[in-house]
Enzyme design. Structure first.
Site, PDB file in Angstrom:
ATOM      1  NE  ARG A 164      -3.720  -2.345   0.158  1.00 57.04           N
ATOM      2  CZ  ARG A 164      -3.419  -3.548  -0.330  1.00 57.04           C
ATOM      3  NH1 ARG A 164      -2.270  -3.729  -0.973  1.00 57.04           N
ATOM      4  NH2 ARG A 164      -4.234  -4.564  -0.179  1.00 57.04           N
ATOM      5  CB  SER A 238      -9.247  -0.827   3.780  1.00 58.11           C
ATOM      6  OG  SER A 238      -9.921  -1.977   3.323  1.00 58.11           O
ATOM      7  CD  GLU A 334      -5.419   0.589   2.844  1.00 58.04           C
ATOM      8  OE1 GLU A 334      -5.830   0.999   1.739  1.00 58.04           O
ATOM      9  OE2 GLU A 334      -5.478  -0.597   3.189  1.00 58.04           O
TER      10      GLU A 334
END
Length: 343
Positions: A164, A238, A334
């Site tokens: 990520r 998320s 995130e």
């Protein structure tokens, strides 16, 4: 500068899927790559924005926003191979790309179906789901370097992809305006089916050897159950990364909560399921002044319509503090949290 569509004092709620109240002083809409060459240097804060699915504004933005609205999709045959190069403009919808590739019999993106946002945001975040990450099909991209005012082509190694993460997110945020992403997809269907929840769902459906469309349909059902549609319940997907910890930290966490899903990585570290950790601490379904933790998935924070920046900040702090106290683990967000830029 007369060639740009300009928006002033714009409402940012429609440009962020979390939809907290905020406004922007000035937005320039980029519809053609050559417009970037005309940009004067920013005199204050500057932000690149596209789909807004990974950006949350915590206050008014007193700077310049460059809004990507680039469009275009080209399929290029690679002679003598079963692969096809796909050239995609950064402003295209990611899920729209997945569907169009599926229609053409091109494979490699099935597990990434229904991820919100634009194609240009995908390499920034190195998006991933159900055992597949963007860098596995990524070839290269083109971007305008806002610092050096020149075009650059960057390959997979140049992008410094990680979980990520990429150079665009952690090393040089805001430097590159991505205009085109190039992927290599296969005509051969080689599905990745060994991710836990996906594998379980396929078994329940008696799909030991799913077709591409059956695999995508299964993933759509999983995502729609676990992740709310931002058009109906505002969210940014998320909210926390799955933490990556050393073996000792993983062992300590699993002693306290043996049921936490975990994966051993090639370097000996472990990835733990952040949603299970947050749920274990009792946050699933918790509400705080208009924001909350989604009732179907503790990894997702939502805005019930009247959420505010202070409420979201307080909820995030509560969750992170509880996880740190109980497990000694630091959670990372995130989405990009944009503080109100000073005038």
């Amino acid at each position: 500068m007369n060639d740009f569509t300009k928006l002033r004092h714009a409402d940012l709620r429609r440009l962020s899927t979390f939809q907290l109240p905020a406004r922007a002083d000035r937005i320039l809409v980029i519809e053609r790559p050559e417009q970037l060459e005309q940009l004067p240097r920013a005199e204050g804060p500057e932000l690149i924005l596209s789909g807004g699915s990974n950006t949350i504004f915590l206050g008014d933005y007193h700077g310049r926003i460059l809004l990507s609205r680039l469009r275009g999709l080209v399929f290029e045959e690679i002679q003598g191979r079963d692969t096809v190069r796909v050239r995609v403009a950064a402003g295209e919808s990611w899920h729209g790309l997945v569907r169009r590739c599926l229609d053409r019999g091109l494979h490699g993106l099935e597990n990434l179906a229904l991820i919100p946002g634009s194609v240009g945001a995908a390499p920034i975040q190195n998006i991933g789901a159900y055992g597949v990450e963007l860098d596995q099909v990524f070839e290269s991209l083109t971007a305008w370097d806002l610092q050096q005012r020149r075009w650059v082509d960057l390959n997979r190694e140049d992008c410094a992809f990680a979980y990520r993460d990429s150079r665009f997110k952690s090393e040089q945020p805001g430097r590159y305006f991505i205009t085109e992403v190039r992927l290599r997809l296969s005509r051969q269907f080689r599905p990745c089916l060994d991710y836990g929840s996906l594998n379980d769902a396929l078994k329940r459906a008696n799909l030991s050897h799913p077709t591409p469309r059956e695999l995508v349909a299964t993933i759509l059902r999983l995502r729609r159950h676990r992740l709310p549609d931002p058009r109906r319940l505002s969210n940014a997907g998320s909210f926390f990364k799955n933490p990556i910890v050393d073996e000792a930290q993983a062992a300590a966490a699993l002693r306290k909560r043996p049921g936490i899903p975990h994966w051993r990585l090639s370097d000996g570290r472990y990835k733990l399921a952040a949603g299970a950790i947050i749920e274990h601490l009792g946050f699933k379904g918790k509400r705080l002044d208009g924001v909350g933790v989604y009732q179907n998935h503790a990894l997702v924070l939502v805005n019930y319509g009247d959420g505010t920046s202070p409420a979201l900040t307080a909820l995030v702090k509560q969750i992170c503090s509880a996880v740190k106290e109980e497990f000694g683990i630091v959670l990372d967000c995130e989405p990009q949290l944009i503080e109100g830029a000073a005038r």
